[in-house]
Design an enzyme around this catalytic site. Structure first.
Site, PDB file in Angstrom:
ATOM      1  N   ASP A   1      45.208  42.161  43.269  1.00 35.03           N
ATOM      2  CA  ASP A   1      44.163  42.707  42.396  1.00 35.03           C
ATOM      3  C   ASP A   1      43.200  41.587  41.984  1.00 35.03           C
ATOM      4  O   ASP A   1      43.647  40.532  41.519  1.00 35.03           O
ATOM      5  CB  ASP A   1      44.853  43.315  41.162  1.00 35.03           C
ATOM      6  CG  ASP A   1      43.920  44.139  40.305  1.00 35.03           C
ATOM      7  OD1 ASP A   1      42.925  44.662  40.834  1.00 35.03           O
ATOM      8  OD2 ASP A   1      44.206  44.265  39.098  1.00 35.03           O
TER       9      ASP A   1
ATOM     10  N   GLU B   1      34.321  43.926  45.969  1.00 41.74           N
ATOM     11  CA  GLU B   1      33.720  44.382  44.705  1.00 41.74           C
ATOM     12  C   GLU B   1      32.241  44.020  44.602  1.00 41.74           C
ATOM     13  O   GLU B   1      31.825  42.920  44.955  1.00 41.74           O
ATOM     14  CB  GLU B   1      34.477  43.782  43.517  1.00 41.74           C
ATOM     15  CG  GLU B   1      33.870  44.203  42.177  1.00 41.74           C
ATOM     16  CD  GLU B   1      34.734  43.871  40.970  1.00 41.74           C
ATOM     17  OE1 GLU B   1      35.969  43.919  41.082  1.00 41.74           O
ATOM     18  OE2 GLU B   1      34.154  43.573  39.912  1.00 41.74           O
TER      19      GLU B   1
ATOM     20  N   GLY C   1      40.993  47.181  30.079  1.00 46.86           N
ATOM     21  CA  GLY C   1      41.534  47.226  28.716  1.00 46.86           C
ATOM     22  C   GLY C   1      41.072  48.484  27.991  1.00 46.86           C
ATOM     23  O   GLY C   1      40.564  49.425  28.612  1.00 46.86           O
TER      24      GLY C   1
ATOM     25  N   HIS D   1      38.136  50.898  38.746  1.00 50.40           N
ATOM     26  CA  HIS D   1      38.973  49.990  37.941  1.00 50.40           C
ATOM     27  C   HIS D   1      38.926  50.463  36.486  1.00 50.40           C
ATOM     28  O   HIS D   1      38.129  51.317  36.122  1.00 50.40           O
ATOM     29  CB  HIS D   1      38.440  48.556  38.057  1.00 50.40           C
ATOM     30  CG  HIS D   1      38.813  47.890  39.345  1.00 50.40           C
ATOM     31  ND1 HIS D   1      39.702  46.844  39.416  1.00 50.40           N
ATOM     32  CD2 HIS D   1      38.447  48.140  40.622  1.00 50.40           C
ATOM     33  CE1 HIS D   1      39.845  46.466  40.664  1.00 50.40           C
ATOM     34  NE2 HIS D   1      39.086  47.233  41.431  1.00 50.40           N
TER      35      HIS D   1
HETATM   36  P1  13P Z   1      43.082  48.834  32.882  1.00 45.87           P
HETATM   37  O1  13P Z   1      43.897  47.662  32.431  1.00 45.87           O
HETATM   38  O2  13P Z   1      41.925  49.083  32.003  1.00 45.87           O
HETATM   39  O3  13P Z   1      43.932  50.025  33.109  1.00 45.87           O
HETATM   40  O4  13P Z   1      42.432  48.421  34.281  1.00 45.87           O
HETATM   41  C1  13P Z   1      43.257  48.148  35.387  1.00 45.87           C
HETATM   42  C2  13P Z   1      42.497  47.595  36.525  1.00 45.87           C
HETATM   43  O5  13P Z   1      41.357  47.934  36.746  1.00 45.87           O
HETATM   44  C3  13P Z   1      43.181  46.662  37.422  1.00 45.87           C
HETATM   45  O6  13P Z   1      42.297  46.027  38.275  1.00 45.87           O
END
Ligand code: 13P
Length: 287
Positions: A84, A135, A178, A207
């Site tokens: 990620d 991205e 977040g 995301h």
């Molecule tokens: P969140 O932590 O907001 O769920 O986002 C996860 C994410 O996009 C991982 O790349």
């Protein structure tokens, strides 16, 4: 079955649903997500940030754990092990460690440099049968030290990156890692529709899946989003369940201090939220 994410996301686009990427931090997270995917016959993507990889002592440990767990738990649904928000160096480390999928996040580079590095990594990934995500336009907020301003992606730049042969594309459309702030303007569906026009059937990645209202998730899927990332929400569910266990004094009763007992409510909580997300994304029964 450890596989690249290419096929499962192609099928998701065709079937008008999305596959969840759930980030892992340790054995408990991994086990909870794999079991939920198997119980619900859903394809799944395990996301590993560079910070989480380091926490688990390195990417080779993660690959060994995930592969063994798939085997020991008898997981039959397709599972992709995906880096990620990878740096250039991180992508090479994960390729070497045996991941089945990588994300190169070149969104903070000028577009020419993003194109150059993505082109190289597409070749590397495809030569080894891995899938690759790129991205354009950054995701707002902070995740494991990756900070983004949250600018909306330029559809023309999206097309340029899509044309490099990436398997799926993360495009910033006002989403944030977040928790979302009270005054969040919501996802930019006009931008999403424009991007979709430019890139056709290439699967789009959303995301910042934590806290996006269900109707927005459904609309995003209808506009070509086929992979949705969730990280913070699993952490919050785990935290709440663990707090409850301790506040109720259960850790002080009998052998309640046994880590396998202490962590069990958190694991169950992760299973609950992962299943809820799979239902919302429409991936249940698709494996
Ligand atoms: P969140 O932590 O907001 O769920 O986002 C996860 C994410 O996009 C991982 O790349």
């Amino acid at each position: 079955m450890l596989v690249s994410a290419t096929e499962m996301l192609k099928e998701a686009v065709e079937g008008h649903y999305a596959v969840g990427q759930f980030n892992i931090n340790n054995l408990e997270w991994t086990k909870a997500i794999l079991l939920t995917a198997e119980e619900n016959k859903s394809p799944v993507i395990l996301g590993v940030s560079e910070g989480a990889g380091k926490y688990m002592t390195g990417f080779p440990t993660v690959t060994a754990m995930v592969k063994s767990m798939i085997d020991c738990l008898g997981i039959t649904v397709p599972v992709a092990l995906h880096l990620d928000h990878g740096t250039y160096e991180g992508c090479y480390k994960c390729v070497k460690a045996g991941f089945s999928s990588i994300m190169f996040d070149g969104s903070h580079f000028p577009i020419e440099e993003n194109i150059e590095k993505t082109t190289e990594l597409v070749h590397v990934a495809h030569n080894l049968g891995l899938s690759i995500e790129a991205e354009v336009g950054s995701i707002g907020g902070e995740e494991d030290g990756v900070i983004g301003a949250g600018e909306v992606a330029d559809p023309v730049e999206c097309k340029k990156i899509a044309d490099l042969g990436v398997d799926f594309l993360a495009a910033g459309i006002g989403n944030i890692h977040g928790k979302y702030p009270e005054n969040w303007a919501g996802l930019d569906f006009n931008a999403l529709a424009e991007i979709k026009k430019q890139i056709g059937d290439l699967p789009l990645v959303l995301h910042g899946g934590t806290g996006i209202p269900a109707e927005m998730i459904k609309k995003a899927i209808s506009l070509g989003v086929a992979k949705i990332n969730v990280n913070t929400e699993c952490q919050l569910y785990f935290q709440e369940a663990t707090r409850k266990y301790i506040e109720e004094g259960k850790d002080l009763q009998g052998k309640g201090f046994d880590p396998r007992k202490l962590l069990a409510p958190g694991v169950e909580a992760i299973k609950t939220i992962v299943k809820e997300k799979m239902e919302l994304f429409g991936s249940i029964g698709k494996a």
